[in-house]
Each structure stands twice: as structure tokens, then as C-alpha cells.
Design an enzyme around this catalytic site. Structure first.
Site, PDB file in Angstrom:
ATOM      1  CG  ASN A  62      10.627  22.029  28.774  1.00  0.00           C
ATOM      2  OD1 ASN A  62      10.219  20.866  28.649  1.00  0.00           O
ATOM      3  ND2 ASN A  62      10.332  22.949  27.726  1.00  0.00           N
TER       4      ASN A  62
ATOM      5  CD  GLU B  87      10.707  23.710  22.245  1.00  0.00           C
ATOM      6  OE1 GLU B  87      10.295  22.692  22.832  1.00  0.00           O
ATOM      7  OE2 GLU B  87      11.882  24.265  22.459  1.00  0.00           O
TER       8      GLU B  87
ATOM      9  CD  GLU C 141      11.016  29.804  27.781  1.00  0.00           C
ATOM     10  OE1 GLU C 141      11.980  29.003  28.289  1.00  0.00           O
ATOM     11  OE2 GLU C 141      10.241  29.128  27.064  1.00  0.00           O
TER      12      GLU C 141
ATOM     13  N   GLY D 243      16.998  26.988  22.731  1.00  0.00           N
ATOM     14  CA  GLY D 243      17.774  26.051  22.092  1.00  0.00           C
ATOM     15  C   GLY D 243      18.640  26.426  20.956  1.00  0.00           C
TER      16      GLY D 243
ATOM     17  CB  SER E 290      20.445  29.739  25.183  1.00  0.00           C
ATOM     18  OG  SER E 290      20.082  29.217  23.922  1.00  0.00           O
TER      19      SER E 290
ATOM     20  N   GLY F 121      15.874  24.632  29.299  1.00  0.00           N
ATOM     21  CA  GLY F 121      15.530  23.475  28.632  1.00  0.00           C
ATOM     22  C   GLY F 121      16.745  22.393  28.361  1.00  0.00           C
ATOM     23  N   GLY F 122      17.727  22.572  27.335  1.00  0.00           N
ATOM     24  CA  GLY F 122      18.662  21.661  26.922  1.00  0.00           C
ATOM     25  C   GLY F 122      19.807  21.312  28.305  1.00  0.00           C
TER      26      GLY F 122
HETATM   27  C1  PEP Z   1      12.984  25.989  27.006  1.00  0.00           C
HETATM   28  O1  PEP Z   1      12.749  24.882  26.509  1.00  0.00           O
HETATM   29  O2  PEP Z   1      12.215  26.536  27.662  1.00  0.00           O
HETATM   30  C2  PEP Z   1      14.156  26.650  26.894  1.00  0.00           C
HETATM   31  C3  PEP Z   1      14.366  27.586  27.261  1.00  0.00           C
HETATM   32  O3  PEP Z   1      15.167  25.644  26.243  1.00  0.00           O
HETATM   33  P1  PEP Z   1      16.765  25.878  26.153  1.00  0.00           P
HETATM   34  O4  PEP Z   1      17.248  26.178  27.532  1.00  0.00           O
HETATM   35  O5  PEP Z   1      17.392  24.712  25.785  1.00  0.00           O
HETATM   36  O6  PEP Z   1      17.064  27.103  25.188  1.00  0.00           O
END
Ligand code: PEP
Length: 260
Positions: A9, A97, A174, A180, A219, A240-241
Site C-alpha cells: 500500500n 486511515e 491491521e 506506521g 510495521s 505500508g512504509g
Molecule cells: C498499512 O498502510 O496498511 C500499513 C500496514 O502501514 P505500515 O506497514 O507502514 O505500518
């Protein structure tokens, strides 16, 4: 045997130049994870760019959101049939989000989950696989309400749409406190919640429960993906990141490949 899925993502990140470099970096190493499914979720304005680069490769793509309406005066929204125009295989639904930043105002949880269930129905109707995100907030986590929240989300979705569409769905656990923040859930914690989700689905339909993929998100990085993905009910990750770096993302895909 459930085929692992790693979903990247990108959130509201990227540029044409950055996307090309990222896609090149991932595509050049795609042979190192031949047995898993991989999908990328760029901002919608880059959908065509991503489609053009990925078409003919084993990597799939989708969008970060979809409208619960088929068409009409909904400025800024994207319909499920538009996803068909770009051959999207997947769509993220109910990402925290979006739940927290856009949809929550003046809505209680059951109304919010009903909207998410409607988006879900819209995606399934158009043959786009929804990845439905659920998870508890930091306050709910601290109040030991994880089980109640997770079961509540699942039950609302099943109540509104029935059990059958879950056979064409991916779920993502999640925990909002892990997104994040750099604070991933432990593999044991993730396993416990994923097992709870699978058991709840099994109470309606054992076959669907056995086959549905449940991703962990929050994360996930190259250095913690392997123990998370080695848990029996964790079928890959929503990233995500770490999906913004080709090498980091590829390392995560390779960790999923090792489970096959
Ligand atoms: C996400 O955006 O679904 C996510 C899990 O972000 P991150 O991996 O940055 O925690």
C-alpha cells in the site's frame, strides 16, 4: 494450502519517476518469489502508469479505496466499474486511515461497517477482490477489547452481505497501534487474532474459513516479516512504509516465499 499474498500500500506517496524506479527494482527481482501473489496499491492517479508497467508480469495491482455507489455526484470518489477499466484485481476496503481520517465523523461503528460492507459488495459484484482491513485502535487495545472489536467488525460484514462473498475476499488484520508506528504485533499476537477470525468464519462456513487468506499489516519490515509469516494463520502481509523501497519490499516477498 493457502497461497501467500504480499500487498504493498503506497498510500499518498510516489511520483512518476519514483514509481518507475520502484517498479523496475521490484520487477528485476520478481524471479526470487515465484510461488506467491503480490499486488501493489498506488494512488489512483498513477493507476495507468502502474498497469502499463505491470501488465504481463506476475504482479497485480489495485486501488486504496472504492465508492459504495455505482456512479453519480460523488466528487473525488472512484467506482468499482472504473477499477475494471484498469484491470484491477484487488481493492483495499476499510483501511484504518480512511476509517479514522475520512469516514468517522458523526458515524457510529455499525454505520461505518455498513458503508464498508456496501463497498465490499460493490467490489465483489465487479469481480475485484476486496482486501477488507480490520483492527483495534490503541485505546481499544489497551482496554483489552481486541476480541470484541474484531468479532464485531466480522459479524457486521457477515450480517450485511452474508457469508458467501467471503469466498472471494481477503481479510487483513491491521491493529491501528501498529500501523506506521514501528511497533509491529508479535507473531504470537497476530496468530491469536488471525485464529480467532478464522474460527469465527468457520462457525458459519468451514470451507470458506479454511481457504480465506488473512494478511497481517502493521510495521512489517524486511527484518520481522519471516517470523510473522511463519505463523499458521498468517497468509502474508499488507505492507505500508516498507513497500516504498524495492529492496525492502522484495525482502518481505522473499520471506513469504519461504513459507511455500
Ligand atoms: C498499512 O498502510 O496498511 C500499513 C500496514 O502501514 P505500515 O506497514 O507502514 O505500518
Amino acid at each position: 494450502m493457502r497461497k501467500p499474498l504480499v500487498a504493498g500500500n503506497w498510500k499518498m506517496n510516489g511520483s512518476s519517476a519514483h514509481n518507475n524506479a520502484l517498479l523496475d527494482g521490484i520487477l528485476s527481482q520478481v524471479d526470487t518469489f515465484p510461488s506467491i501473489d503480490v499486488a501493489l496499491f498506488p494512488p489512483a492517479v498513477y493507476l495507468q502508469q502502474v498497469q502499463q508497467r505491470l501488465e504481463g508480469s506476475v504482479i497485480e495491482w489495485g486501488t486504496q479505496n472504492v465508492s459504495s455507489y455505482p456512479k453519480g455526484p460523488f466528487t473525488g470518489e472512484i467506482s468499482a466499474s472504473m477499477l475494471n477499466d484498469f484491470n484491477c484485481n484487488y481493492v483495499l476496503i476499510g483501511h484504518s486511515e480512511r476509517r479514522c481520517l475520512y469516514d468517522e465523523v458523526d458515524l457510529d461503528l455499525s454505520v461505518l461497517d455498513r458503508i464498508i460492507a456496501e463497498k465490499y459488495a460493490m467490489a465483489v459484484d465487479k469481480g475485484v477482490t476486496p482486501i477488507i482491513c480490520i483492527g483495534e485502535t490503541p485505546a481499544e487495545h489497551e482496554a483489552n477489547k481486541t476480541e470484541e472489536i474484531i468479532i464485531g467488525h466480522l459479524d457486521t460484514i457477515i450480517k450485511h452481505q452474508g457469508i458467501k462473498p467471503l469466498s472471494q475476499t481477503v481479510l487483513a488484520y491491521e491493529p491501528v497501534w501498529a500501523i506506521g508506528t514501528g511497533l509491529s504485533a508479535t507473531p504470537e499476537w497476530a496468530q491469536e487474532v488471525h485464529q480467532l477470525m478464522r474460527e469465527r468464519i468457520a462457525s458459519h462456513d468451514k470451507h470458506i474459513a479454511e481457504n480465506i487468506r488473512i494478511l497481517y499489516g502493521g510495521s512489517v519490515k524486511g527484518n520481522n516479516a519471516r517470523p510473522l509469516f511463519s505463523m499458521p494463520d498468517v497468509d502474508g502481509g499488507l505492507i505500508g512504509g516498507a513497500s516504498l523501497s524495492a529492496d525492502e519490499f522484495v525482502t518481505i516477498c522473499q520471506a513469504a516465499e519461504q513459507q511455500v
